[in-house]
Scaffold this active site. Structure first.
Site, PDB file in Angstrom:
ATOM      1  N   ASP A 410       0.835  -1.191   0.000  1.00 42.17           N
ATOM      2  CA  ASP A 410       0.000   0.000   0.000  1.00 42.17           C
ATOM      3  C   ASP A 410       0.877   1.251   0.000  1.00 42.17           C
ATOM      4  O   ASP A 410       1.853   1.333   0.754  1.00 42.17           O
ATOM      5  CB  ASP A 410      -0.891  -0.030   1.243  1.00 42.17           C
ATOM      6  CG  ASP A 410      -1.832   1.142   1.315  1.00 42.17           C
ATOM      7  OD1 ASP A 410      -2.754   1.207   0.493  1.00 42.17           O
ATOM      8  OD2 ASP A 410      -1.637   2.003   2.193  1.00 42.17           O
ATOM      9  N   GLU A 466       1.740  -0.425  -4.990  1.00 36.84           N
ATOM     10  CA  GLU A 466       0.850   0.681  -5.317  1.00 36.84           C
ATOM     11  C   GLU A 466       1.787   1.871  -5.495  1.00 36.84           C
ATOM     12  O   GLU A 466       2.252   2.457  -4.516  1.00 36.84           O
ATOM     13  CB  GLU A 466      -0.160   0.931  -4.206  1.00 36.84           C
ATOM     14  CG  GLU A 466      -1.165   2.011  -4.563  1.00 36.84           C
ATOM     15  CD  GLU A 466      -2.139   2.306  -3.428  1.00 36.84           C
ATOM     16  OE1 GLU A 466      -3.314   2.571  -3.716  1.00 36.84           O
ATOM     17  OE2 GLU A 466      -1.711   2.288  -2.252  1.00 36.84           O
TER      18      GLU A 466
END
Length: 783
Positions: A410, A466
């Site tokens: 993330d 990401e």
């Protein structure tokens, strides 16, 4: 993870910090506990002064009535079972004293400490590591640490010996028993403690091994453990748990999924920003879990039931989930949030990293302020030598002990930012020569990514970034990759959304997406470095993407100010769920168009949980705070749609798996791929073109023809001439189910085929507006 979903979390930290800071463990005063320590004074030197300053009291350790105590070892970090006891080791550079607090499970519920053992710096400290070995009865025993040292936020230190802190390396963290339920004191931040490991019966993996599926063959399914089975329609014994997911894996197998990407399963506090929701009449919670408390601990409240050993139960049930997934040929990837923690900003709660060594674990500005590249109050100091070793140890643990197959990072771009250079020369105003690297500056060869990429254990697992963060760093196509990192391709999402809804100027970019984005993934990278997706947990679901032009986030309690405003969605003519029959038909067609584009593109397709049956969140594109129907998989809806969109998705995934040409290891060349327009081999890449078609040589299907017409006008397409063969329809998204996919087992297949024959005999095909087709070659039989 979009920064906006955390925007409200640190608005509440000030309020929660008051609760948390007062929530300490009082020392035992019962008569059956005799004093454990004899205090002696020591002094320490301030970093900016040569004068001694008495800043702490260290207590001389005596023998424990409960445990045999010895010096212990500084490595490995965390609790380690050995020699019929447990070795405890914790890194803390700037502390001057350390105490290990042992707490029985029953005492934890009563806000008591069972026993405290003060560590002797001369025996229990090596370098910057505190350590001790204990032997005794650890059944249902928990632990934590007290550290003393400077409390000087402007210098980056938050030492307070009244706080009992979690070990960053704790393998299980205990707090409340039930998900989302306040304790008797109504504290959103209940007392927490770490589980002391014991030498229990080894988990039976039944010979389980990592599947090591070729990444080019993956079909990823992003899912939330609690959301997947929490709805009553799941009809399972333990909804919202690891066990629940394991019970429902056959649904994913039926769909054709071979890789699940679990949204955060590390321990987090779901009541972090608990507040009443006046819109829905329930409470806002941290449902998604992008706010980690313990990176080694699985989310305990995803266990099937609470018990005295429900921490051990959670660990075992996570392992069972992985084992059962592997039995079905499904890999397990974890979404890890190694960019920030739940401790928020300067006003946030102190329960672990901030109290252990704040200036090491977080990126700090010169006067102690927190850099906020995560959008959630703090930023993990990923490239600090100690922190990057922590990250490496954490990932190794989940691979070796829990058998996960990979990780999605993330806000992964934070790992490419430089670490804090926390010393007097650059922080406290001392004169230095030359320019200093500002904390958080993007660097081309980040040490932590280098370590992960070249680690002998992690080298074989899936690594997905990401490739952006909340500080404006956007690295899609440019993330430091070492030839093995894949990326969530946000550009694929944006381009495909705009082309499919009929926006001019995207035909060429759409063609790049179909090829696996070779314009982005150069320098020896492959199509599978691109994780292609239309929808994910951030943003609209697939059904909402074709139903709403505007987000509808009022239920989040932030006056619709949260969530992404640029969604490239189209409601097909009318806003919201209540629409005319013709609009609803067009919406279904557009959903099929999106799914076709995902399945025929080179790269790795990713599907969001519930999109296979058309799950709606009512236009809410940021449902991070809802433990309700918005985030729950509706098994009843899936059954209702079983012969419609679910069937379509299942058939398309199977088709992709069967076609050798739709999961290439290299970008397609002219030998295999041919572009077409309304006439064969004459593609139209003009600004106003809304038609893209290609044919692809395939060793299994011989050749496939795919076309997209995103215009509002129907058109007649001339097909490539293949002597001795005829094109036959396989997919036409303009047709109602089940004729949108003409499979060999389709009832009345021959009747359906006759409707096309006079067109195909002329080597043309009529395409309706906003439709896509897949045609297959079939040999012409002699009359």
């Amino acid at each position: 993870m979009d920064a906006i979903k955390c925007s409200s979390s640190f608005l509440h930290h000030t309020k929660l910090n008051t609760l948390f800071s007062n929530h300490t463990f009082p020392k035992i005063s019962a008569p059956n506990f005799k004093p454990l320590f004899r205090p002696i004074s020591i002094s320490a030197k301030d970093r900016r002064s040569n004068e001694a300053e008495n800043i702490a009291v260290v207590e001389k350790p005596l023998k424990s009535d409960r445990f045999f105590i010895s010096d212990g070892l500084p490595s490995p970090f965390g609790p380690t079972v050995r020699d019929d006891g447990v070795n405890f080791s914790v890194y803390s550079t700037n502390s001057v004293s350390a105490t290990i607090c042992l707490i029985s499970l029953s005492d934890l519920r009563q806000n008591k400490v069972t026993e405290e053992i003060q560590l002797d710096p001369s025996r229990n400290r090596t370098g910057h590591v505190w350590h001790v070995f204990l032997r005794g009865d650890f059944k249902d025993m928990l632990y934590g640490y007290r550290f003393d040292g400077k409390f000087s936020p402007e210098e980056g230190h938050y030492y307070d010996s009244s706080n009992i802190l979690l070990d960053p390396y704790a393998k299980a963290i205990i707090s409340r028993d039930e998900f989302g339920v306040l304790g008797p004191d109504d504290n959103c931040w209940p007392q927490m403690a770490c589980m002391v490991p014991t030498r229990e019966e080894e988990f039976d993996w039944e010979g389980d091994m990592h599947l090591k599926l070729p990444q080019k063959d993956l079909v990823i399914y992003e899912m939330h453990v609690r959301g997947f089975t929490r709805h009553e329609s799941s009809k399972i014994e333990f909804p919202g748990t690891y066990q629940g997911v394991a019970e429902k894996l056959d649904h994913l197998k039926e769909l054709g999924i071979n890789c699940i990407e679990l949204m955060p399963c590390h321990e987090f506090n779901e009541l972090e920003y608990y507040s009443y929701n006046t819109i829905l009449g329930d409470h806002r919670v941290n449902f998604w879990g992008y706010s980690t408390i313990g990176f080694f601990s699985p989310m305990i409240r995803y266990a099937s039931a609470s018990s005295n050993n429900f921490a051990g139960r959670a660990i075992n049930e996570f392992k069972i989930l992985v084992k059962e997934a592997h039995k079905r040929g499904i890999e397990v990837i974890m979404d890890v949030v190694l960019n920030h923690t739940a401790e928020g900003n300067e006003k946030g709660p102190i329960f672990s990293f901030r109290g252990v060594d704040n200036s090491v674990y977080y990126m700090l500005a010169p006067k102690g302020e927190f850099y906020n590249y995560s959008g959630c109050g703090n930023t993990f100091n990923c490239n600090h030598p100690v922190v990057r070793q922590f990250i490496l140890d954490c990932l190794r643990y989940w691979v070796t002990e829990m058998h996960v197959d990979g990780f999605r990072f993330d806000l992964g771009s934070i790992m490419s930012r430089s670490s804090s250079l926390w010393d007097a020369a650059n922080v406290y105003g001392a004169d230095v020569e030359g320019d200093l690297l500002t904390t958080g500056t993007p660097i081309s060869c980040p040490p932590v990514i280098d370590m992960i990429s070249n680690d002998p254990i992690l080298r074989g697992v899936k690594l997905i970034a990401e490739a952006w963060d909340a500080g404006g760093l956007y690295q899609v196509g440019m993330f430091p990759h070492w030839g093995i990192w894949s990326e969530w391709n946000g550009k694929f999402r944006d381009v495909v959304r705009q082309f499919i809804k009929g926006t001019d100027g995207f035909s060429g970019a759409f063609a790049e997406c179909l090829c696996g984005s070779p314009n982005l993934y150069q320098g020896g990278r492959k199509p599978w470095h691109s994780i292609n997706f239309i929808c994910a947990h951030d943003g609209f679901t697939l059904a909402d993407l074709v139903t709403y032009n505007n987000k509808n986030n009022l239920a989040n309690g932030e006056e619709n100010n949260d969530g992404e405003n640029h969604n490239y969605s189209w409601n097909c003519g009318e806003e919201g769920d209540f629409a005319s029959i013709s609009v609803k038909r067009l919406r279904k067609r557009q959903m099929r168009n999106f799914f076709v584009s995902l399945m025929v593109s080179q790269g790795v397709p990713m599907i969001y949980m519930g999109d296979e049956y058309g799950h709606t969140k009512g236009g809410n594109n940021n449902t991070y705070c809802h433990d309700n129907y918005m985030n729950y998989f509706r098994w009843d809806k899936k059954e209702e749609a079983h012969s419609d969109f679910f069937r379509f998705c299942r058939i398309l995934i199977k088709f992709r798996d069967e076609c050798e040409s739709l999961g290439l290891n290299d970008f397609p060349t002219a030998k295999r791929l041919q572009w077409h327009g309304l006439a064969p081999e004459i593609p139209n890449w003009s600004e106003t073109s809304r038609f893209v078609a290609f044919s692809l040589v395939d060793s299994v299907k011989k050749e496939i023809y795919v076309a997209f017409n995103t215009s509002h006008l129907a058109t007649l397409v001339s097909l490539p001439n293949r002597p001795g063969y005829r094109w036959e329809p396989f997919v036409d998204t303009s047709k109602p189910s089940p004729y949108d996919c003409i499979t060999p087992d389709l009832p009345e297949r021959e009747t359906a085929m006759k409707q096309y024959r006079h067109f195909l005999d002329a080597n043309v095909y009529p395409m309706l507006s906003y439709s896509s087709i897949i045609l297959l070659l079939s040999p012409i039989k002699d009359p």
